[in-house]
Design an enzyme around this catalytic site. Structure first.
Site, PDB file in Angstrom:
ATOM      1  N   ASP A  97       8.728 -12.456 -58.034  1.00 17.49           N
ATOM      2  CA  ASP A  97       8.967 -11.021 -58.221  1.00 17.49           C
ATOM      3  C   ASP A  97       7.680 -10.381 -58.725  1.00 17.49           C
ATOM      4  O   ASP A  97       7.185 -10.716 -59.808  1.00 17.49           O
ATOM      5  CB  ASP A  97      10.093 -10.828 -59.236  1.00 17.49           C
ATOM      6  CG  ASP A  97      10.578  -9.393 -59.306  1.00 17.49           C
ATOM      7  OD1 ASP A  97      10.039  -8.547 -58.571  1.00 17.49           O
ATOM      8  OD2 ASP A  97      11.501  -9.117 -60.094  1.00 17.49           O
ATOM      9  N   ASP A 104       8.735  -6.482 -52.797  1.00 21.64           N
ATOM     10  CA  ASP A 104       8.143  -7.106 -53.984  1.00 21.64           C
ATOM     11  C   ASP A 104       8.817  -8.386 -54.451  1.00 21.64           C
ATOM     12  O   ASP A 104       8.469  -8.907 -55.515  1.00 21.64           O
ATOM     13  CB  ASP A 104       8.112  -6.109 -55.141  1.00 21.64           C
ATOM     14  CG  ASP A 104       9.500  -5.607 -55.517  1.00 21.64           C
ATOM     15  OD1 ASP A 104      10.442  -5.780 -54.723  1.00 21.64           O
ATOM     16  OD2 ASP A 104       9.636  -5.028 -56.618  1.00 21.64           O
ATOM     17  N   GLU A 105       9.750  -8.933 -53.700  1.00 23.65           N
ATOM     18  CA  GLU A 105      10.352 -10.190 -54.139  1.00 23.65           C
ATOM     19  C   GLU A 105      10.840 -11.010 -52.951  1.00 23.65           C
ATOM     20  O   GLU A 105      11.164 -10.483 -51.891  1.00 23.65           O
ATOM     21  CB  GLU A 105      11.483  -9.961 -55.136  1.00 23.65           C
ATOM     22  CG  GLU A 105      12.661  -9.185 -54.598  1.00 23.65           C
ATOM     23  CD  GLU A 105      13.786  -9.077 -55.624  1.00 23.65           C
ATOM     24  OE1 GLU A 105      14.065 -10.086 -56.313  1.00 23.65           O
ATOM     25  OE2 GLU A 105      14.393  -8.000 -55.722  1.00 23.65           O
TER      26      GLU A 105
END
Length: 433
Positions: free
Chosen positions: A11, A105-106
């Protein structure tokens, strides 16, 4: 169920805000809020400096300004976020062929498919540390938090334990010991409404939840939800890491810490989700005909509404407008804990002229008006001056644009103001998708 910690969750920390701080030296170490900057705006991401003042994702921008008035409030630059995300996802695919992106983003990574000598704790810990270092190097300074566990659930919990830039490995056999002291809201699907039902039954921690029979949980929460929580309270999660396959739909959804009741806030969230969906469609060279919204109400009832266009689109404005129209068909007066937008009926072409009546969020001005004369300069936007070079919009209004001239590679730059129609001030070319 896996016996070894072989699922990794990565993350990127405060992703949108971190990209802005990276690219804008004057904002490093200072509160930064990215999202809608208008009266109906919604916070997308807040830097850790802003979070200390209580600013969080999905908060109305007006409340964020009240909590942290000295923060820099910026609109998003999705091309910059997409570029950083692509670099990170490329690194993850070098580690394992099984990478499941969840958003820009993850992502989850299946380490059982990686080229590792073994899956013992020292080996996967070293891999996690190396991956964090490589992320920082390839992105020019961004950091990532990593969790490694025996399942997606445990890996996700682990990655949240030591933010930012933390690394937590949960060895096989220790999952329940980790979970038991935690509040029940650590479990996916336990939002405010479910947590309140459990509280009334005397269930506060995962240990309390673990002690309750499946029959009692089904009585409290319904069959599907009750059985799901019964399993997760025991760290039972056998979902595989699924690499990207042929895309049938593109969707984005969010679950919120407190039930949403403000309709304008929900519309703002749908608009930001529509922008991310459109970004992902364009990145994949796709468009779609059917727009769907997903709404999970305060009582955990899930409602969906959809509408189909005559031809496919990849327009954020089109998707947002249709999503807001669909939301009007749903009774949200009791509160909403999840919102999502999706596009399906995908194609690899788009016929923009069919959507003239719906239009974009910011329609291009008709000729012969120069683009920069009618352009709205939003805070954070990249600009280019003929003599002073690249910079970004510090603020604008009343026909004046204030620009700070700095880039990722420079130090803190000077600030200058110009007329909004100054011919020396222009927008840099858009990066290719």
């Amino acid at each position: 169920m896996r016996r070894t910690a072989s699922v990794l969750h990565l993350d990127l920390d405060a992703f949108f805000a971190a990209v802005e701080q990276r690219d804008k030296p004057s904002l490093r170490g200072k509160p930064v809020v990215v999202g809608g900057v208008g009266a109906r705006g919604v916070v997308a991401t807040a830097s850790y400096e802003a979070r200390r003042y209580g600013v969080r994702s999905a908060m109305p921008t007006r409340e964020a300004r009240a909590r942290c008035p000295h923060a820099a409030f910026l609109t998003g630059r999705f091309h910059a976020y997409r570029e950083a995300s692509d670099l990170v996802m490329g690194l993850l695919r070098e580690v394992s062929p099984l990478v499941e992106p969840l958003s820009l983003d993850e992502a989850f990574v299946d380490l059982a498919s990686a080229d590792l000598p073994d899956l013992q704790v020292p080996t996967v810990t070293a891999l996690g540390r190396d991956l964090q270092q490589r992320v920082t190097e390839v992105t020019g300074g961004l950091t990532a938090s990593v969790g490694i566990g025996t399942s997606k659930f445990i890996a996700k919990v682990a990655s949240d334990l030591d933010k930012p830039h933390g690394l937590v490995v949960v060895p096989g056999g220790t999952e329940r010991d980790l979970l038991r002291p935690m509040h029940v809201t650590v479990i996916p699907g336990v939002g405010p409404a479910t947590a309140e039902r459990l509280r009334r039954a005397g269930i506060h921690t995962v240990a309390d939840l673990e002690a309750v029979s499946v029959e009692e949980l089904v009585r409290l929460l319904g069959r599907a939800h009750g059985q799901g929580l019964f399993a997760l309270a025991r760290a039972e999660d056998d979902r595989p890491v699924v690499a990207e396959r042929e895309t049938k739909s593109v969707s984005v959804e969010g679950t919120y810490d407190t039930d949403l009741t403000d309709r304008s806030l929900m519309e703002g969230l749908l608009g930001r989700q529509a922008t991310e969906v459109a970004t992902r469609l364009r990145r994949s060279g796709l468009s779609g005909r059917t727009v769907t919204i997903k709404v999970r109400l305060h009582d955990f009832t899930t409602v969906s509404r959809s509408t189909t266009l005559p031809s496919p689109t990849d327009s954020a404005g089109t998707v947002a407008r249709l999503a807001r129209g669909l939301l009007a068909e749903v009774d949200t007066s009791g509160g909403v804990r999840l919102l999502g937008v999706g596009v399906s009926g995908l194609a690899d072409w788009v016929q923009e002229d069919l959507f003239g009546e719906i239009g974009e969020e910011e329609p291009a001005p008709p000729e012969p008006v120069p683009r920069q004369a009618a352009r709205v300069f939003s805070p954070g936007m990249d600009v280019l001056h003929a003599d002073l070079g690249p910079g970004w919009v510090w603020g604008s209004g009343r026909g004046v644009v204030t620009v700070r001239f700095e880039t990722r590679q420079t130090g803190v730059g000077p600030v200058r103001s110009f007329r909004a129609d100054d011919p020396a001030l222009s927008l840099p070319p858009r990066p290719e998708r």
